[in-house]
Design a protein around this motif. Structure first.
Motif, PDB file in Angstrom:
ATOM      1  N   LEU A 152       0.753  -1.533   0.086  1.00  0.00           N
ATOM      2  CA  LEU A 152       0.165   0.431   0.012  1.00  0.00           C
ATOM      3  C   LEU A 152       0.796   1.778  -0.182  1.00  0.00           C
ATOM      4  CD1 LEU A 152      -2.661   1.119  -0.035  1.00  0.00           C
ATOM      5  CD2 LEU A 152      -2.953   1.564   2.346  1.00  0.00           C
ATOM      6  N   GLU A 153       1.497   1.456   0.362  1.00  0.00           N
ATOM      7  CA  GLU A 153       2.730   2.568   0.843  1.00  0.00           C
ATOM      8  C   GLU A 153       3.382   2.869  -0.738  1.00  0.00           C
ATOM      9  OE1 GLU A 153       5.224  -0.704   1.740  1.00  0.00           O
ATOM     10  OE2 GLU A 153       3.354   0.102   2.726  1.00  0.00           O
ATOM     11  N   VAL A 154       3.675   1.682  -1.398  1.00  0.00           N
ATOM     12  CA  VAL A 154       4.193   1.920  -2.527  1.00  0.00           C
ATOM     13  C   VAL A 154       3.294   2.401  -3.461  1.00  0.00           C
ATOM     14  CG1 VAL A 154       5.640   0.739  -4.345  1.00  0.00           C
ATOM     15  CG2 VAL A 154       6.091   0.334  -1.914  1.00  0.00           C
ATOM     16  N   ILE A 155       2.362   1.989  -3.560  1.00  0.00           N
ATOM     17  CA  ILE A 155       1.528   2.150  -4.295  1.00  0.00           C
ATOM     18  C   ILE A 155       0.447   3.208  -3.929  1.00  0.00           C
ATOM     19  CG2 ILE A 155      -1.755   2.212  -5.092  1.00  0.00           C
ATOM     20  CD1 ILE A 155       0.766   0.017  -6.308  1.00  0.00           C
ATOM     21  N   LEU A 156       0.490   4.433  -2.953  1.00  0.00           N
ATOM     22  CA  LEU A 156       0.108   5.309  -2.455  1.00  0.00           C
ATOM     23  C   LEU A 156       1.673   6.864  -2.673  1.00  0.00           C
ATOM     24  CD1 LEU A 156      -0.686   4.919   1.347  1.00  0.00           C
ATOM     25  CD2 LEU A 156      -2.871   5.623  -0.507  1.00  0.00           C
ATOM     26  N   GLN A 157       2.571   5.700  -2.896  1.00  0.00           N
ATOM     27  CA  GLN A 157       3.378   7.200  -3.185  1.00  0.00           C
ATOM     28  C   GLN A 157       3.258   6.864  -4.910  1.00  0.00           C
ATOM     29  OE1 GLN A 157       6.831   5.133  -2.140  1.00  0.00           O
ATOM     30  NE2 GLN A 157       6.935   5.236  -0.199  1.00  0.00           N
ATOM     31  N   ARG A 158       2.750   6.057  -5.886  1.00  0.00           N
ATOM     32  CA  ARG A 158       3.582   6.264  -6.785  1.00  0.00           C
ATOM     33  C   ARG A 158       1.346   7.491  -7.713  1.00  0.00           C
ATOM     34  NH1 ARG A 158       3.735  -0.504  -8.913  1.00  0.00           N
ATOM     35  NH2 ARG A 158       5.658  -0.048  -8.913  1.00  0.00           N
ATOM     36  N   LEU A 159       0.432   6.918  -6.148  1.00  0.00           N
ATOM     37  CA  LEU A 159      -0.366   7.943  -6.279  1.00  0.00           C
ATOM     38  C   LEU A 159      -0.238   9.393  -6.591  1.00  0.00           C
ATOM     39  CD1 LEU A 159      -3.712   7.519  -6.930  1.00  0.00           C
ATOM     40  CD2 LEU A 159      -4.468   6.814  -4.904  1.00  0.00           C
ATOM     41  N   ALA A 160       0.573   9.586  -4.790  1.00  0.00           N
ATOM     42  CA  ALA A 160       0.717  10.552  -5.188  1.00  0.00           C
ATOM     43  C   ALA A 160       1.608  11.410  -6.098  1.00  0.00           C
ATOM     44  CB  ALA A 160       1.293  10.712  -4.319  1.00  0.00           C
ATOM     45  N   ASP A 161       2.671  10.821  -6.442  1.00  0.00           N
ATOM     46  CA  ASP A 161       3.136  11.258  -7.652  1.00  0.00           C
ATOM     47  C   ASP A 161       2.645  11.574  -8.459  1.00  0.00           C
ATOM     48  OD1 ASP A 161       5.415  11.012  -6.322  1.00  0.00           O
ATOM     49  OD2 ASP A 161       5.948   8.945  -7.131  1.00  0.00           O
ATOM     50  N   PHE A 162       1.273  10.621  -9.589  1.00  0.00           N
ATOM     51  CA  PHE A 162       0.548  10.983 -10.201  1.00  0.00           C
ATOM     52  C   PHE A 162      -0.435  12.152 -10.818  1.00  0.00           C
ATOM     53  CE2 PHE A 162      -4.230  10.481 -11.964  1.00  0.00           C
ATOM     54  CZ  PHE A 162      -3.931   9.649 -13.178  1.00  0.00           C
ATOM     55  N   LYS A 163      -1.402  11.958  -9.125  1.00  0.00           N
ATOM     56  CA  LYS A 163      -1.797  13.625  -9.033  1.00  0.00           C
ATOM     57  C   LYS A 163      -0.614  14.696  -8.386  1.00  0.00           C
ATOM     58  CE  LYS A 163      -5.949  11.621  -7.713  1.00  0.00           C
ATOM     59  NZ  LYS A 163      -7.079  11.647  -8.536  1.00  0.00           N
ATOM     60  N   GLU A 164       0.331  14.682  -8.584  1.00  0.00           N
ATOM     61  CA  GLU A 164       0.725  15.267  -8.540  1.00  0.00           C
ATOM     62  C   GLU A 164       1.302  16.111 -10.040  1.00  0.00           C
ATOM     63  OE1 GLU A 164       3.932  14.877  -5.919  1.00  0.00           O
ATOM     64  OE2 GLU A 164       2.876  15.263  -4.030  1.00  0.00           O
ATOM     65  N   LYS A 165       1.886  15.698 -10.435  1.00  0.00           N
ATOM     66  CA  LYS A 165       2.040  15.205 -12.219  1.00  0.00           C
ATOM     67  C   LYS A 165       0.685  16.308 -13.295  1.00  0.00           C
ATOM     68  CE  LYS A 165       6.176  12.752 -12.660  1.00  0.00           C
ATOM     69  NZ  LYS A 165       6.934  11.575 -13.170  1.00  0.00           N
ATOM     70  N   ALA A 166      -0.328  15.399 -12.747  1.00  0.00           N
ATOM     71  CA  ALA A 166      -2.047  15.289 -13.252  1.00  0.00           C
ATOM     72  C   ALA A 166      -1.675  17.529 -12.893  1.00  0.00           C
ATOM     73  CB  ALA A 166      -2.634  14.488 -13.057  1.00  0.00           C
ATOM     74  N   GLN A 167      -1.657  17.154 -11.307  1.00  0.00           N
ATOM     75  CA  GLN A 167      -1.826  18.414 -10.949  1.00  0.00           C
ATOM     76  C   GLN A 167      -1.274  20.278 -12.118  1.00  0.00           C
ATOM     77  OE1 GLN A 167      -4.794  19.212  -9.312  1.00  0.00           O
ATOM     78  NE2 GLN A 167      -4.894  21.593  -8.608  1.00  0.00           N
ATOM     79  N   THR A 168       0.246  19.191 -11.756  1.00  0.00           N
ATOM     80  CA  THR A 168       0.839  20.309 -12.770  1.00  0.00           C
ATOM     81  C   THR A 168       0.030  20.577 -14.033  1.00  0.00           C
ATOM     82  OG1 THR A 168       2.834  19.718 -11.217  1.00  0.00           O
ATOM     83  CG2 THR A 168       3.025  20.808 -12.825  1.00  0.00           C
ATOM     84  N   LEU A 169       0.016  19.973 -14.602  1.00  0.00           N
ATOM     85  CA  LEU A 169      -0.255  20.254 -16.015  1.00  0.00           C
ATOM     86  C   LEU A 169      -1.119  20.500 -16.030  1.00  0.00           C
ATOM     87  CD1 LEU A 169       0.249  18.989 -19.297  1.00  0.00           C
ATOM     88  CD2 LEU A 169      -1.061  16.592 -19.442  1.00  0.00           C
ATOM     89  N   LYS A 170      -2.172  20.705 -15.309  1.00  0.00           N
ATOM     90  CA  LYS A 170      -3.397  21.110 -15.317  1.00  0.00           C
ATOM     91  C   LYS A 170      -3.278  22.579 -15.019  1.00  0.00           C
ATOM     92  CE  LYS A 170      -8.159  21.328 -13.310  1.00  0.00           C
ATOM     93  NZ  LYS A 170      -9.026  20.987 -12.394  1.00  0.00           N
TER      94      LYS A 170
END
Length: 412
Positions: A152-170
Motif C-alpha cells: 500500500l505504501e508503494v501504491i500511495l507513493q505512485r498515486l501521489a506522484d500521479f496526482k501531482e503530475k496531473a495537477q501540474t499539467l492542469k
C-alpha cells in the motif's frame, strides 16, 4: 485560557506527550502543529475533571458542506498519507493524524467517515469507494491493488506522484489561459467605455457644426448608439454561446461532434489531443504498474477521459483486448495517435514492460504540451496586438476624418 493534554508524533515517528495552554482546542492544535508535531489525541484538562473527556478521533458532528475536493487538497492528503505509511504507521493512526490537521470541509468529513468504516471492519478501498466526490475510481482501484499486493505504501507513493503530475499539467494549461483572458476582458471594457462615453461627445460636436460625415464615421456613430442602448447584450453573447455548448453536450452525439471540432482547430486542437494522450497514458501506466488488470485500467481511463473522441478510441482498445487482440491495432487505425506512440506501446507489449512505455509516452507528451502552450501564447500576443491596434486605429481614423475635413474648410 484552558489547559490541554495531548499526544503527538514528531517527524521521525517518535511519540510525544505533553500539555499546552490555549483558549480553544483548535488553537491548541494549531500551536502543536507549529512545533512540528502531528496531533493524535488531545484532551481538555478541565473537561476531564468533570468526567467529560474530549477525545480527538471520537464521533464527530458533521458540518454542512457543498462542492467537492480541490485537486491540490487531495494531492497534499495523498502525499502525506504515503509518507506516514512509508514510516510504518498503522492505517488508522495515519488517517487520524491527517484528519486532525485538516480544516473543516468535504475531505475532512470524508476521512472521518473512512476512519469509522475501517474501524468497523471495512477495507480502506471499500471505505474510500463510499466517497466518490473525494476519491474517484482510479484512486479506489489503486488502493485496492495496493491492499491485495501488500504494498500500500508503494501504491500511495505512485498515486501521489500521479496526482501531482496531473495537477501540474492542469495548472500550466489554466495559467497559460489567464493572460489572454485578462487582456481580452480589459480590451472589451475599454472599447465599451469609448463607445458609450467618448463617441457620443464627438457626435454632438459634429452635429453642432452641421458637418457631412463619411461612411466610416456614420457606421461608428451607429455602432456607438447601439452599444449605448443594448450594452447588456455584450455579456449575454459569451453566456449564450456557453449555454449552447452545454445544451449540445447533453446528448452523446452533440458532445462527440463538439469534441471532434475542437481537434480540428489549429494549434488548440493539437494541444487538446496531446493533453488527452498525456493524461490517459499516465493514468493507464500508473494503474498497470500498480497491479490493476489491464481491462479494469482501460475502463477507468475511458471513464475519466474528458474528450469523447478519445473515449470512443479507448472503448475500441478495451474491446480489442477483451477479444484477445493487442492495444496497438485500434490505436493505429484511429489516426489520433502518432506512430511513435504506437511503436513504443507495441514494444512495451512485446517486452512485457507496458507500464514503463506508457509513462515514457506521458513524459514526452507532457513536454510537448508545455511547448505548445508557450507557442500558443506566442501566437496569441501578436494576434491580439494587431486586432486591438486595428480596432483602435479604425476608431481614430473615423473620428479624425471629419475633423480634417473641417480644418481644410476653415483654411480655405
Amino acid at each position: 485560557m484552558a489547559s490541554f493534554k495531548y499526544e503527538a508524533m514528531d517527524t521521525t515517528g517518535t511519540e510525544v506527550k505533553d500539555s499546552i495552554d490555549a483558549a480553544t482546542e483548535e488553537e491548541a492544535q494549531q500551536k502543536i502543529r507549529q512545533m512540528g508535531y502531528f496531533v493524535t489525541k488531545i484532551t481538555e484538562v478541565a473537561a476531564k475533571k468533570g468526567g467529560k473527556e474530549k477525545k480527538k478521533g471520537g464521533k464527530k458532528k458533521r458540518g454542512f458542506t457543498i462542492g467537492g475536493v480541490s485537486g491540490k487538497a487531495l494531492c497534499t492528503f495523498t502525499r502525506q498519507f504515503s509518507t506516514l505509511q512509508d514510516a510504518g504507521l498503522p492505517i488508522l493512526r495515519s488517517l487520524r493524524i491527517l484528519e486532525g490537521q485538516m480544516k473543516a470541509g468535504v475531505l475532512k468529513y470524508a476521512i472521518a467517515d473512512v476512519i469509522e468504516d475501517v474501524e468497523s471492519g471495512s477495507t480502506l478501498s471499500e471505505a474510500f469507494g463510499k466517497h466518490p466526490k473525494c476519491f474517484d475510481r482510479l484512486y479506489v482501484n489503486m488502493v485496492k491493488a495496493g491492499e491485495a499486493g501488500g504494498a500500500l505504501e508503494v501504491i500511495l507513493q505512485r498515486l501521489a506522484d500521479f496526482k501531482e503530475k496531473a495537477q501540474t499539467l492542469k495548472r500550466k494549461i489554466t495559467g497559460a489561459m489567464i493572460y489572454p483572458s485578462v487582456v481580452i476582458f480589459v480590451a472589451v471594457s475599454i472599447l465599451t467605455f469609448i463607445m458609450i462615453f467618448i463617441i457620443p461627445k464627438f457626435e454632438k460636436i459634429f452635429k453642432d457644426f452641421g458637418m457631412k460625415l463619411p461612411a466610416l464615421t456614420l457606421y461608428l456613430m451607429s455602432t456607438s448608439r447601439w452599444v449605448s442602448v443594448y450594452w447588456y447584450v455584450l455579456p449575454l453573447i459569451p453566456l449564450t454561446f456557453w449555454l449552447l455548448l452545454k445544451v449540445l453536450r447533453m446528448s452523446r452525439t452533440g458532445g462527440y461532434v463538439l469534441d471532434r471540432m475542437y481537434l480540428w482547430i489549429p494549434v488548440v486542437g493539437g494541444l487538446i489531443e496531446k493533453t488527452a494522450i498525456a493524461q490517459s497514458t499516465r493514468t493507464l501506466g500508473t494503474l498497470v504498474s500498480s497491479g490493476v488488470p489491464i481491462l479494469e485500467g482501460l475502463a477507468i481511463v475511458k471513464a475519466t477521459c474528458t474528450n469523447q473522441v478519445f473515449e470512443r478510441l479507448y472503448q475500441r482498445v478495451y474491446e480489442s483486448i477483451r477479444e484477445g487482440d493487442t492495444i496497438v491495432q485500434p490505436l493505429r487505425e484511429s489516426k489520433l495517435v502518432d506512430d511513435m506512440v504506437v511503436n513504443m506501446i507495441d514494444v512495451g507489449e512485446e517486452t512485457g514492460d507496458l507500464d514503463t512505455m506508457l509513462n515514457k509516452v506521458a513524459d514526452i507528451y507532457e513536454e510537448e504540451v508545455n511547448i505548445l502552450v508557450e507557442s500558443l501564447l506566442s501566437l496569441l500576443e501578436p494576434i491580439m496586438i494587431v486586432f486591438l491596434g486595428g480596432v483602435i486605429g479604425g476608431i481614430v481614423i473615423a473620428l479624425f476624418m471629419p475633423l480634417i475635413g473641417m480644418l481644410e474648410g476653415l483654411s480655405k
